[in-house]
Design a protein around this motif. Structure first.
Motif, PDB file in Angstrom:
ATOM      1  N   GLY A   1       0.798  -1.216   0.000  1.00  0.00           N
ATOM      2  CA  GLY A   1       0.000   0.000   0.000  1.00  0.00           C
ATOM      3  C   GLY A   1       0.835   1.272   0.000  1.00  0.00           C
ATOM      4  N   ALA A   2       1.803   1.332   0.922  1.00  0.00           N
ATOM      5  CA  ALA A   2       2.631   2.542   1.016  1.00  0.00           C
ATOM      6  C   ALA A   2       3.376   2.794  -0.288  1.00  0.00           C
ATOM      7  CB  ALA A   2       3.607   2.419   2.177  1.00  0.00           C
ATOM      8  N   THR A   3       3.948   1.732  -0.861  1.00  0.00           N
ATOM      9  CA  THR A   3       4.663   1.865  -2.130  1.00  0.00           C
ATOM     10  C   THR A   3       3.709   2.242  -3.255  1.00  0.00           C
ATOM     11  OG1 THR A   3       6.273   0.214  -1.412  1.00  0.00           O
ATOM     12  CG2 THR A   3       6.132   0.636  -3.768  1.00  0.00           C
ATOM     13  N   LEU A   4       2.551   1.601  -3.259  1.00  0.00           N
ATOM     14  CA  LEU A   4       1.553   1.874  -4.304  1.00  0.00           C
ATOM     15  C   LEU A   4       1.147   3.343  -4.317  1.00  0.00           C
ATOM     16  CD1 LEU A   4      -0.512   0.926  -6.424  1.00  0.00           C
ATOM     17  CD2 LEU A   4      -2.056   0.358  -4.535  1.00  0.00           C
ATOM     18  N   TRP A   5       0.850   3.899  -3.142  1.00  0.00           N
ATOM     19  CA  TRP A   5       0.388   5.292  -3.103  1.00  0.00           C
ATOM     20  C   TRP A   5       1.514   6.275  -3.387  1.00  0.00           C
ATOM     21  CZ3 TRP A   5      -4.023   4.498  -4.349  1.00  0.00           C
ATOM     22  CH2 TRP A   5      -4.849   3.564  -3.736  1.00  0.00           C
ATOM     23  N   GLN A   6       2.735   5.890  -3.065  1.00  0.00           N
ATOM     24  CA  GLN A   6       3.854   6.746  -3.463  1.00  0.00           C
ATOM     25  C   GLN A   6       4.006   6.756  -4.985  1.00  0.00           C
ATOM     26  OE1 GLN A   6       7.520   6.403  -0.936  1.00  0.00           O
ATOM     27  NE2 GLN A   6       6.184   5.197   0.402  1.00  0.00           N
ATOM     28  N   LEU A   7       3.778   5.598  -5.623  1.00  0.00           N
ATOM     29  CA  LEU A   7       3.781   5.550  -7.084  1.00  0.00           C
ATOM     30  C   LEU A   7       2.685   6.445  -7.658  1.00  0.00           C
ATOM     31  CD1 LEU A   7       4.313   1.744  -7.813  1.00  0.00           C
ATOM     32  CD2 LEU A   7       5.909   3.600  -8.321  1.00  0.00           C
ATOM     33  N   ALA A   8       1.569   6.554  -6.908  1.00  0.00           N
ATOM     34  CA  ALA A   8       0.446   7.374  -7.363  1.00  0.00           C
ATOM     35  C   ALA A   8       0.624   8.850  -7.019  1.00  0.00           C
ATOM     36  CB  ALA A   8      -0.847   6.853  -6.747  1.00  0.00           C
TER      37      ALA A   8
ATOM     38  N   ALA B   1      -7.888   5.229 -13.672  1.00  0.00           N
ATOM     39  CA  ALA B   1      -7.109   6.292 -13.027  1.00  0.00           C
ATOM     40  C   ALA B   1      -5.622   6.128 -13.307  1.00  0.00           C
ATOM     41  CB  ALA B   1      -7.377   6.293 -11.518  1.00  0.00           C
ATOM     42  N   PHE B   2      -5.109   4.904 -13.177  1.00  0.00           N
ATOM     43  CA  PHE B   2      -3.684   4.674 -13.398  1.00  0.00           C
ATOM     44  C   PHE B   2      -3.314   4.863 -14.868  1.00  0.00           C
ATOM     45  CE2 PHE B   2      -3.917   1.812  -9.480  1.00  0.00           C
ATOM     46  CZ  PHE B   2      -3.414   2.800  -8.649  1.00  0.00           C
ATOM     47  N   SER B   3      -4.258   4.584 -15.759  1.00  0.00           N
ATOM     48  CA  SER B   3      -3.976   4.731 -17.192  1.00  0.00           C
ATOM     49  C   SER B   3      -3.830   6.196 -17.606  1.00  0.00           C
ATOM     50  CB  SER B   3      -5.087   4.076 -18.019  1.00  0.00           C
ATOM     51  OG  SER B   3      -6.290   4.827 -17.953  1.00  0.00           O
ATOM     52  N   GLN B   4      -4.311   7.109 -16.752  1.00  0.00           N
ATOM     53  CA  GLN B   4      -4.222   8.539 -17.052  1.00  0.00           C
ATOM     54  C   GLN B   4      -2.923   9.172 -16.548  1.00  0.00           C
ATOM     55  OE1 GLN B   4      -6.809   9.905 -18.987  1.00  0.00           O
ATOM     56  NE2 GLN B   4      -7.155   7.682 -19.003  1.00  0.00           N
ATOM     57  N   GLY B   5      -2.082   8.381 -15.903  1.00  0.00           N
ATOM     58  CA  GLY B   5      -0.845   8.916 -15.341  1.00  0.00           C
ATOM     59  C   GLY B   5       0.243   9.102 -16.385  1.00  0.00           C
ATOM     60  N   THR B   6       1.292   9.798 -15.986  1.00  0.00           N
ATOM     61  CA  THR B   6       2.469   9.994 -16.837  1.00  0.00           C
ATOM     62  C   THR B   6       3.699   9.498 -16.081  1.00  0.00           C
ATOM     63  OG1 THR B   6       2.768  12.242 -15.982  1.00  0.00           O
ATOM     64  CG2 THR B   6       1.460  11.988 -18.000  1.00  0.00           C
ATOM     65  N   LEU B   7       4.790   9.320 -16.810  1.00  0.00           N
ATOM     66  CA  LEU B   7       6.037   8.859 -16.195  1.00  0.00           C
ATOM     67  C   LEU B   7       6.997  10.028 -16.054  1.00  0.00           C
ATOM     68  CD1 LEU B   7       6.601   5.487 -18.123  1.00  0.00           C
ATOM     69  CD2 LEU B   7       5.483   5.849 -15.914  1.00  0.00           C
ATOM     70  N   ASP B   8       7.654  10.088 -14.875  1.00  0.00           N
ATOM     71  CA  ASP B   8       8.642  11.150 -14.683  1.00  0.00           C
ATOM     72  C   ASP B   8       9.981  10.743 -15.290  1.00  0.00           C
ATOM     73  OD1 ASP B   8       9.836   9.367 -12.910  1.00  0.00           O
ATOM     74  OD2 ASP B   8       9.162  10.430 -11.101  1.00  0.00           O
ATOM     75  N   ALA B   9      11.011  11.548 -15.051  1.00  0.00           N
ATOM     76  CA  ALA B   9      12.331  11.296 -15.650  1.00  0.00           C
ATOM     77  C   ALA B   9      12.931   9.973 -15.201  1.00  0.00           C
ATOM     78  CB  ALA B   9      13.277  12.445 -15.300  1.00  0.00           C
ATOM     79  N   GLU B  10      12.543   9.511 -14.007  1.00  0.00           N
ATOM     80  CA  GLU B  10      13.062   8.248 -13.485  1.00  0.00           C
ATOM     81  C   GLU B  10      12.155   7.071 -13.821  1.00  0.00           C
ATOM     82  OE1 GLU B  10      13.645   8.832  -9.331  1.00  0.00           O
ATOM     83  OE2 GLU B  10      15.265  10.293  -9.599  1.00  0.00           O
TER      84      GLU B  10
ATOM     85  N   ALA C   1       8.965   6.738 -12.943  1.00  0.00           N
ATOM     86  CA  ALA C   1       7.939   6.491 -11.926  1.00  0.00           C
ATOM     87  C   ALA C   1       6.618   7.127 -12.358  1.00  0.00           C
ATOM     88  CB  ALA C   1       8.383   7.077 -10.583  1.00  0.00           C
ATOM     89  N   LEU C   2       5.517   6.457 -12.003  1.00  0.00           N
ATOM     90  CA  LEU C   2       4.188   6.946 -12.353  1.00  0.00           C
ATOM     91  C   LEU C   2       3.853   8.204 -11.551  1.00  0.00           C
ATOM     92  CD1 LEU C   2       1.426   6.401 -13.818  1.00  0.00           C
ATOM     93  CD2 LEU C   2       0.742   5.216 -11.715  1.00  0.00           C
ATOM     94  N   VAL C   3       3.270   9.182 -12.230  1.00  0.00           N
ATOM     95  CA  VAL C   3       2.795  10.395 -11.578  1.00  0.00           C
ATOM     96  C   VAL C   3       1.349  10.611 -12.004  1.00  0.00           C
ATOM     97  CG1 VAL C   3       3.084  12.887 -11.325  1.00  0.00           C
ATOM     98  CG2 VAL C   3       5.102  11.423 -11.564  1.00  0.00           C
ATOM     99  N   LEU C   4       0.456  10.774 -11.022  1.00  0.00           N
ATOM    100  CA  LEU C   4      -0.942  11.048 -11.308  1.00  0.00           C
ATOM    101  C   LEU C   4      -1.259  12.499 -10.998  1.00  0.00           C
ATOM    102  CD1 LEU C   4      -2.857   7.944  -9.830  1.00  0.00           C
ATOM    103  CD2 LEU C   4      -2.052   8.287 -12.158  1.00  0.00           C
ATOM    104  N   SER C   5      -2.214  13.038 -11.706  1.00  0.00           N
ATOM    105  CA  SER C   5      -2.718  14.364 -11.348  1.00  0.00           C
ATOM    106  C   SER C   5      -3.433  14.261 -10.017  1.00  0.00           C
ATOM    107  CB  SER C   5      -3.703  14.862 -12.418  1.00  0.00           C
ATOM    108  OG  SER C   5      -4.882  14.059 -12.420  1.00  0.00           O
ATOM    109  N   SER C   6      -3.635  15.383  -9.347  1.00  0.00           N
ATOM    110  CA  SER C   6      -4.308  15.348  -8.037  1.00  0.00           C
ATOM    111  C   SER C   6      -5.712  14.776  -8.172  1.00  0.00           C
ATOM    112  CB  SER C   6      -4.354  16.752  -7.429  1.00  0.00           C
ATOM    113  OG  SER C   6      -5.035  17.657  -8.301  1.00  0.00           O
ATOM    114  N   GLU C   7      -6.393  15.069  -9.310  1.00  0.00           N
ATOM    115  CA  GLU C   7      -7.752  14.548  -9.506  1.00  0.00           C
ATOM    116  C   GLU C   7      -7.743  13.037  -9.665  1.00  0.00           C
ATOM    117  OE1 GLU C   7      -6.402  16.991 -11.247  1.00  0.00           O
ATOM    118  OE2 GLU C   7      -7.543  18.770 -10.631  1.00  0.00           O
TER     119      GLU C   7
END
Length: 475
Positions: A293-300, A355-364, A366-372
């Motif tokens: 869970g902790a890792t998952l939400w950090q990914l989000a 929700a996860f499909s709407q995310g983008t990847l950062d330079a490293e 890792a998945l980044v989601l918008s606040s929404e």
């Protein structure tokens, strides 16, 4: 354990409740040990220089012990008793907690984690089975569901302790007290409830159905009398005795169908149903949230502190959902709850996929989601947790504890418990690799499809057990 009920009186709910309270401490430890690793992963990676694959193995090593313990517990319980096996599990819980918290060697840590897992596996199958064997049919579902509440309470307690320790130390990898990092105290803390569980098990009786299986009818009658009163106890003793075939003693061979009986690959159909329930409870992905869970939400997109807080909230929601299950399981039955759960999990998992499909990847990478979208994922995940804990979470264990005939209960539990924890292991082992390799959206698509499949399997194969005496079970 004493009782104020007259021997000729009725059901002693106070004694039954006390027995359930003790037995379900195993569930609390099962939950705590499963959840403790959630906030310790940065510490594990740092202390033992683990790769993602190494972290997956270290987390999953608990589950190696779980399927060994679950498989051994059923048959061992038929040999030396339910209570004695739970005592052994409590001792392993205690030793495992201390060694995991103190070990400087990755090998020793993994061995201790496997030992703790054996205790988790044993407690997971024996606590609900033991409760089913002492509780009357009309409240058996409610009593056994307490086990799931304690599992979630243990998980939530682990999340809360992890959060407090990490906050007090600044980070989980910082030194907290006694020269030990905070993440080590996350393991050491479970030694307290483990010791309480071990001591409490010396104050509850053995299962009367085990005693009858061992031809210890006088002891069985004494336990039944303390539970149900003298009149009911005598009739119940005869009923239990008649459910066993002659002088046959339970063994693992009992899962094999008798000659000429209906079977699939030579195994009794009821055992296959138990395996199906056990496996699909894991394939819907619930323990990805519990373990990662902790890792998952950090990914989000959430930081460590917020992720641990989300875990605590998810635990509280889970407990509330279990209380809903307690309120309705002996009224509407097991099968309707499983169907509701499968449908609800399917929908909420697909929302998470979106929700996860709407995310983008950062330079490293890792998945980044918008606040929404991050908020959509959190809400969907917690609704998913509600549907799971109102249905498959507690109901699977209730059914495994009650659906098998007396003659094969220990053996069938050994097989179903093995498959449950093996599936759990595969999910925990593969998630870190899946999340990085194919992404969260694709990973959760797999769990969502499994939830859909589970709906149709329940519809086709599950037979309602609400209100039936254990001696009425067929298979």
């Amino acid at each position: 354990m004493g009782t104020n009920t007259d021997k000729a009186g009725g059901t002693n709910l106070a004694l039954i409740s006390a027995i359930v309270g003790v037995a379900t401490i195993g569930g609390l430890l099962f939950g705590y040990d499963s959840g403790a690793v959630n906030g310790t992963q940065p510490g594990l990676k740092s202390a033992f220089l683990l790769t993602e694959g190494g972290l997956g193995f270290t987390v999953g090593s608990l589950l190696i012990g779980c399927f060994i313990g679950a498989f051994a517990a059923g048959t061992l319980a038929d040999a030396i008793g339910r209570r004695n096996v739970m005592r052994l599990a409590a001792l392993l819980f205690l030793i495992g907690a201390l060694v995991q918290g103190l070990s400087e060697s990755h090998t020793i840590f993994v061995i201790a984690r496997i030992a703790g897992g054996m205790a988790v596996g044993a407690a997971s199958v024996l606590s609900p089975a033991y409760i089913s064997e002492v509780a009357p049919a009309n409240i058996r579902g409610r009593m056994t569901t307490v086990q799931q509440i304690m599992v979630i309470t243990g998980l939530t307690a682990a999340f809360l302790v992890n959060y407090v320790l990490a906050a007090a130390a600044g980070e989980s990898t910082n030194i907290f007290w006694g020269g030990l990092q905070a993440w080590r105290w996350m393991y050491l803390a479970q030694a307290v409830p483990a010791a309480i569980f071990l001591l409490a098990l010396f104050f509850i009786p053995e299962s009367p159905r085990y005693l009858v299986a061992k031809s210890r009818d006088t002891e069985a009658l004494g336990v039944l009398t303390s539970l149900f009163g003298e009149v009911v106890a005598k009739a119940k003793l005869t009923e239990i005795r008649n459910s066993f075939t002659g002088d046959h003693r339970p063994s693992l061979r009992d899962v094999v169908a008798p000659a000429g009986a209906k079977s699939f690959l030579g195994i009794r159909p009821i055992v296959w149903v138990g395996i199906m329930l056990a496996v699909f409870q894991q394939l819907v992905g619930i323990n990805v949230i519990f373990y990662y869970g902790a890792t998952l939400w950090q990914l989000a997109g959430f930081n460590e502190s917020d992720s641990l807080l989300i875990n605590i909230f998810s635990g509280a929601v889970s407990i509330a959902a279990c209380f809903i299950c307690i309120a309705v399981i002996d009224r509407i039955g097991r099968k309707p709850l499983l169907l509701i759960g499968s449908a609800g999990m399917s929908v909420t998992l697909f929302v998470m996929v979106y929700a996860f499909s709407q995310g983008t990847l950062d330079a490293e990478g890792a998945l980044v989601l918008s606040s929404e979208m991050g908020m959509v994922a959190v809400i969907a995940a917690n609704l998913y947790v509600v549907f799971f804990n109102v249905s498959w979470g507690p109901v699977m264990w209730v059914m495994l504890g009650e659906m098998f005939p007396n003659q094969i209960r220990g053996s069938a539990l050994a097989v179903a418990g093995f498959f449950q924890w093996f599936a759990n292991y595969l999910v925990a082992q593969t998630f870190p690799v899946m999340a990085i390799g194919i992404g969260l959206a694709a990973s959760y698509s797999f769990y969502a499809v499994c939830a859909v499949i589970s709906f149709f399997l329940v519809q086709r194969f599950i037979v309602e057990t609400k209100g039936k005496e254990l001696e009425e079970m067929e298979g």
